[in-house]
Design an enzyme around this catalytic site. Sequence first.
Site, PDB file in Angstrom:
ATOM      1  N   ASP A 157       0.837  -1.198   0.000  1.00  0.00           N
ATOM      2  CA  ASP A 157       0.000   0.000   0.000  1.00  0.00           C
ATOM      3  C   ASP A 157       0.881   1.261   0.000  1.00  0.00           C
ATOM      4  O   ASP A 157       2.107   1.181   0.009  1.00  0.00           O
ATOM      5  CB  ASP A 157      -0.918  -0.050   1.231  1.00  0.00           C
ATOM      6  N   TRP A 203      -3.316   3.254  -5.751  1.00  0.00           N
ATOM      7  CA  TRP A 203      -4.643   3.827  -6.066  1.00  0.00           C
ATOM      8  C   TRP A 203      -4.720   4.535  -7.411  1.00  0.00           C
ATOM      9  O   TRP A 203      -5.509   5.465  -7.599  1.00  0.00           O
ATOM     10  CB  TRP A 203      -5.088   4.780  -4.941  1.00  0.00           C
ATOM     11  N   GLY A 204      -3.876   4.132  -8.359  1.00  0.00           N
ATOM     12  CA  GLY A 204      -3.950   4.740  -9.686  1.00  0.00           C
ATOM     13  C   GLY A 204      -3.270   6.096  -9.784  1.00  0.00           C
ATOM     14  O   GLY A 204      -3.297   6.730 -10.840  1.00  0.00           O
ATOM     15  N   ASP A 224     -10.321   3.040  -3.483  1.00  0.00           N
ATOM     16  CA  ASP A 224     -10.993   1.817  -3.019  1.00  0.00           C
ATOM     17  C   ASP A 224     -12.400   1.672  -3.597  1.00  0.00           C
ATOM     18  O   ASP A 224     -13.176   2.626  -3.622  1.00  0.00           O
ATOM     19  CB  ASP A 224     -11.090   1.820  -1.491  1.00  0.00           C
TER      20      ASP A 224
END
Length: 391
Positions: A157, A203-204, A224
């Site tokens: 993450d 997350w792009g 998300d």
Amino acid sequence: MVIRLVVVLAVLLGALVGEHSTAGPLARGYNGLAATPPMGWNDYNAYGLDVTEDLVRATADTMVSSGLRDAGYRYVTIDDGWMAPARDAYGELQPDPTRFPHGIAALAAYLHARGLELGIYEDAGVHTCGGLPGSLGHERDDAAQFAAWGVDYLKYDNCYAGPGCADHSCPDGTEEPARDRYARMRDALLSSGRPIVFSICSWGTGDVSRWAAGYGNLWRTTGDITATYASLLSIFHQTVGLGGYAGPGGWNDPDMLEIGNGMTAVEDRTELTLWAALAAPLVIGTDLVHARSETLTLLTDPGVIAIDQDPLGRPARLVSAADGLDVLTRPLADGDTAIVLFNETDAPATIATPVSAHTVTDVWSGTTTTVNGEIRAIVPAHGAMLYRVAA
Ligand code: GLA
């Protein structure tokens, strides 16, 4: 001939709808893993940070008994929440002693004995998104620890990306680029001596799809997902144009499946249809132990999984998208073409696309017919038809 026509149309129409060009290289993988999109389960969508070893074992048992494992779902991933709040006296990560009293290695052994693989979660910053110890500055040691435990997959993450950063952002100029931090963990995993699938979760942001194929096996394209049609649709729109960056060894990841978590039956089926067309990782995000039989039947559909896992690894392209009525095509390894008719709108609609003199299988119903000139269907609101057109 007709297939060629469809392909030519796809390229022309793709340009018209502003789709990303496929001129970029297809991913070929940097570590020899994930030749097809990874499939598995992850606790986060159903349980948040509330994960325990009992839950993981019970889920694994269900994956075996329900046929999910044999359908291809192999990676069982523990998301955020597995760690104790601090590293030990030697600087090593330790599992939360209450949630994981037998430790991670024992859990890995439990999964391996059942033909499953263990995924685990960490973060390329100072804390995980849930506030637990991150791997920034500990990449070598943590990768070695994961390998020693028998971990097969790392979801990595991007919260708290440096000292002074908040969970999702840093003061201007203080963030070390994600690319450099992900490279450090990639290299640490490569030198750990164990094959570990590397899942990038930034997350792009930062055009990750453009560079990630040399860094990870899958990369999130968005924030998300939630269990709503609006979320599904938004993520589909953000991902569908990125197919040119993905291929065997490296996949766009539109986030985990929300099937079984509260969308309608039509929307659940639409998510799997679109994710399969996009060659997306299929990571189940529901409570499998209490899943309804409809959910398990949907998730194990062999025709849909075969399209997701097609070895050519070319994600679908949007060939038309007028008024929220979408046509997607995806070339398959045996020369067949997968075609999706997706009705984004809130009312049933007829969608048609040209093909000719072909044997066409409706993948969800299994019905095969011969069509002349076109495929045409009345598609329910939020629904998606999936066809396999014979070469
Ligand atoms: C981020 C990720 C999620 C999940 C949580 C855990 O939000 O994008 O998928 O891993 O962190 O805290």
